[in-house]
Design a protein around this motif. Sequence first.
Motif, short mmCIF file in Angstrom:
data_model
loop_
_atom_site.label_atom_id
_atom_site.label_comp_id
_atom_site.label_asym_id
_atom_site.label_seq_id
_atom_site.Cartn_x
_atom_site.Cartn_y
_atom_site.Cartn_z
N VAL A 101 22.37 30.62 41.66
CA VAL A 101 21.20 29.57 41.69
C VAL A 101 21.63 28.42 41.22
CG1 VAL A 101 19.56 31.40 41.91
CG2 VAL A 101 19.89 30.35 39.95
N HIS A 102 21.33 27.27 41.23
CA HIS A 102 21.23 26.12 40.47
C HIS A 102 20.34 26.27 39.29
CE1 HIS A 102 24.12 24.00 43.05
NE2 HIS A 102 23.35 23.89 43.98
N ALA A 103 20.62 25.87 38.31
CA ALA A 103 19.63 26.23 37.00
C ALA A 103 19.60 24.80 36.01
CB ALA A 103 19.94 27.37 36.21
N LEU B 245 25.84 36.12 30.50
CA LEU B 245 26.15 36.29 31.84
C LEU B 245 27.81 36.52 31.87
CD1 LEU B 245 23.95 34.34 34.24
CD2 LEU B 245 23.85 37.10 33.72
N ALA B 246 28.46 35.80 31.24
CA ALA B 246 29.97 35.56 31.15
C ALA B 246 30.38 36.72 30.44
CB ALA B 246 30.49 34.15 30.32
N ALA B 247 29.71 37.18 29.26
CA ALA B 247 30.19 38.42 28.53
C ALA B 247 30.10 39.79 29.36
CB ALA B 247 29.41 38.46 27.39
N ARG B 248 29.22 39.72 30.53
CA ARG B 248 28.71 40.76 31.21
C ARG B 248 29.54 40.78 32.60
NH1 ARG B 248 22.01 41.34 31.54
NH2 ARG B 248 21.80 42.22 29.26
N GLY B 249 30.42 39.58 32.83
CA GLY B 249 31.04 39.42 34.17
C GLY B 249 30.29 39.17 35.15
N GLU B 250 28.93 38.52 35.02
CA GLU B 250 27.99 38.09 36.13
C GLU B 250 27.76 36.47 36.12
OE1 GLU B 250 24.52 40.16 34.53
OE2 GLU B 250 25.24 42.05 35.74
N ALA B 251 28.58 35.54 35.72
CA ALA B 251 28.63 34.44 35.50
C ALA B 251 28.28 33.71 36.96
CB ALA B 251 29.97 33.75 35.07
N ASP B 252 28.58 34.30 37.89
CA ASP B 252 28.50 33.91 39.30
C ASP B 252 27.01 33.83 39.86
OD1 ASP B 252 31.16 33.57 39.65
OD2 ASP B 252 31.53 35.10 41.00
N LYS B 253 26.26 34.31 38.78
CA LYS B 253 24.90 34.25 39.18
C LYS B 253 24.06 32.82 39.01
CE LYS B 253 23.32 38.99 38.25
NZ LYS B 253 22.66 39.84 37.24
N VAL B 254 24.93 31.90 38.38
CA VAL B 254 24.35 30.66 37.95
C VAL B 254 25.67 29.87 38.60
CG1 VAL B 254 23.69 28.86 36.56
CG2 VAL B 254 23.01 31.12 36.22
N ALA B 255 25.32 29.14 39.88
CA ALA B 255 26.30 28.32 40.49
C ALA B 255 26.76 27.10 39.57
CB ALA B 255 25.83 27.89 41.89
N SER B 256 25.70 26.53 39.13
CA SER B 256 25.62 25.28 38.29
C SER B 256 24.63 25.13 37.22
CB SER B 256 25.71 24.11 39.06
OG SER B 256 24.41 23.69 39.41
N ALA B 257 24.86 24.52 36.19
CA ALA B 257 23.87 24.47 35.17
C ALA B 257 23.50 22.80 34.77
CB ALA B 257 24.07 25.27 33.72
N ARG C 159 32.14 29.62 24.25
CA ARG C 159 33.67 29.14 24.81
C ARG C 159 33.79 30.00 26.20
NH1 ARG C 159 37.28 30.34 19.71
NH2 ARG C 159 36.18 32.31 19.99
N ARG C 160 33.24 31.08 26.33
CA ARG C 160 33.51 31.68 27.71
C ARG C 160 32.73 31.27 28.72
NH1 ARG C 160 33.36 38.15 26.90
NH2 ARG C 160 34.27 37.88 28.99
N VAL C 161 31.78 30.13 28.48
CA VAL C 161 31.00 29.66 29.65
C VAL C 161 31.96 28.68 30.54
CG1 VAL C 161 29.20 28.10 30.34
CG2 VAL C 161 29.01 29.84 28.36
N ARG C 162 32.20 29.01 31.83
CA ARG C 162 32.83 28.16 32.51
C ARG C 162 32.39 27.55 33.96
NH1 ARG C 162 36.21 32.02 30.59
NH2 ARG C 162 38.34 31.18 29.58
N THR C 163 30.92 27.89 33.82
CA THR C 163 29.91 27.47 34.56
C THR C 163 29.89 25.68 34.77
OG1 THR C 163 28.73 29.19 34.39
CG2 THR C 163 27.61 27.19 35.66
N ASP D 171 22.18 10.23 40.91
CA ASP D 171 23.79 10.71 40.66
C ASP D 171 23.78 12.15 40.34
OD1 ASP D 171 26.36 9.82 39.13
OD2 ASP D 171 25.38 11.50 37.84
N TRP D 172 22.54 12.80 40.00
CA TRP D 172 22.40 14.05 39.67
C TRP D 172 22.25 15.08 41.00
CZ3 TRP D 172 18.36 17.66 41.36
CH2 TRP D 172 18.45 18.69 40.78
N ILE D 173 21.56 14.43 42.04
CA ILE D 173 21.48 15.07 43.16
C ILE D 173 22.92 15.02 44.08
CG2 ILE D 173 20.56 13.09 44.57
CD1 ILE D 173 19.62 16.86 45.07
N GLU D 174 23.57 13.87 44.05
CA GLU D 174 25.05 13.89 44.34
C GLU D 174 25.85 14.93 43.81
OE1 GLU D 174 28.60 10.61 44.83
OE2 GLU D 174 26.66 9.85 44.39
N TRP D 175 25.86 15.21 42.65
CA TRP D 175 26.73 16.02 42.00
C TRP D 175 26.06 17.60 42.18
CZ3 TRP D 175 25.50 20.11 38.28
CH2 TRP D 175 26.52 20.85 37.64
#
Length: 579
Positions: free
Chosen positions: A307-309, A326-338, A455-459, A539-543
């Motif tokens: 999801v986008h959050a 989520l990154a620590a659990r290996g589940e970072a893909d649950k959030v597509a963008s923040a 630092r582990r957040v790459r979303t 600008d946000w919706i384009e991103w």
Amino acid sequence: MKAQDVMEPHLPTLEDMQQWTQVLGRAQQLMLEQAAGATGRTLPFDPEAVARIQTGFADEGLALWQRFLDSGGLLRDHPEPPPSDSPAAARDRRFADPAWTEHPFYDLIRQSYLLLSDYLTKLADAVDGVDPKQKAKLRFATTGLLDAIAPSNFPLTNPLVVQKTIQSGGENLVKGLQHMLADLEKGQLTHTDGTAFELGRNIASTPGKVIKETPLYQLIHYAPTTDKVLETPLIIFPPWINRFYILDLSPEKSFVKWAVDQGISVFLVSWKSADASMKDVVWDDYILDGQIDAIDTVRDLLGVPGVHAIGYCVAGTTLAATLALLAARGEADKVASATFFTAQVDFSKAGDLTLFVDDEQMKMVEQLSSGGFLDGRYMAATFNLLRGRDLIWNYVVNNYLLGQDYPPFDLLYWNGDTTNLPARWHKDYLTQLYRDNLLVQPGAISVAGTPIDLRRVRTPAYVQAGREDHIAPLESVWKLTEHFSGPIRFLLAGSGHIAGVVNPPSAQKYQYWTCAESQPTLEAFLAHAKETKGSWWPDWIEWIRGQAPATVPVKGARRPGKGRLKALEDAPGRYVKTR
């Protein structure tokens, strides 16, 4: 109003003015002594700086009085233009009425007050060699004192109040007393006419359904208005310090409605206002049983991987912790963008709110939270103090002295619609984040036993700050970019914590600044940023579309209540209406 139409109070003598100066000087001395007691030693001043400040104050004070006498004082028939004010004084809305400058007595009062304000502020700044927080407390207290004693706040030294009292035969003061007594009864300053708004009718009225309810939140799914929507849905986490409908005010201002109209499946979390049943709720609950639970619910409902959050203010701080977990659990893909609206993770430059987290303040918070939750009126008063001139004294004058009717204003209605906070969460938030700044220390905070590291957040992240934000200062919000490791788009919006966010394109207000390439420092961003007029929402919706452009038809679970989760009630739901 003409100068000659204003009733003239008794003209003070030079000795009277000197007496008031001494009284205010003693008041500031008490604040200095309080600050000295907190540091355990005498506050050091630069003797030369103090001497210059005092000499300048005396010289300017005498010059002001001499100008008044030389011009004929109250005896002059035709007011002469006053000496040019400083740019700050010229912008001071408390003295915007022409009577403050055209009438000699009120002009003298005004200029004397501004001179005294400048003197006491400079004297507070002359304290040196102490903890920066103690010095900030002294300056904050000095500003609060000066705001309180402004001549505009008193009936006999405010020409508008004097004139209104004469014209109405004192009816304005009677009506003002009624306003004041009503506010005392409810324990909160009134800013607007609350009878003009009804949740679900003309505010928080975007169509949708509540599709889930837990002891912590209700999940709202808004009805689509387009035939197709982005495949990746959006879930919005508003701050539980306030009601969610700051993002769903009148239809013209609603971010929720605008996002729905852009072709997004929009979900929003409506937090429960705390009561005694939530006495044991802590930050982990808002992360696990709040944000992650809501994210998983939307993913499962629509059958999408992520999801986008959006996280606004404290919910943005929490979203950062959620991403780290989520990154620590290996589940970072649950959030597509923040996306972060005026959110902080590093509180080293968090502004004046850090002045409210010392031991004395924390003891008071504990006393106020004896029932397991903190009454939202305390937080409202705290936020009002940060802008006392605009959010307290302005309304004291208009409501109590001038007896004016309250204007209908949806934003001020929301501002007064307070929520209660869980006591344990609130204490931990103030101490662990604002005071000790643990979130940016890798492993210093654990969630459900898992140490988190930002630092582990790459979303991919979109970080929005407000240029004039007094709650989440620009310098503080920028620091989020220094702790995440993924791609970040930073945007600076005109205005502050609320108007900087709630700025629909149709309003054609303010502006925003962006850089085509990421910058290493805030200074570099400000030096290279390009200004664009109007709202930053496009600008946000384009991103967002650039992160996940795929679309799907609106059918099945894309319509509220038509999937596995049935509608429980219409939006905005009962949680937001609970008082």
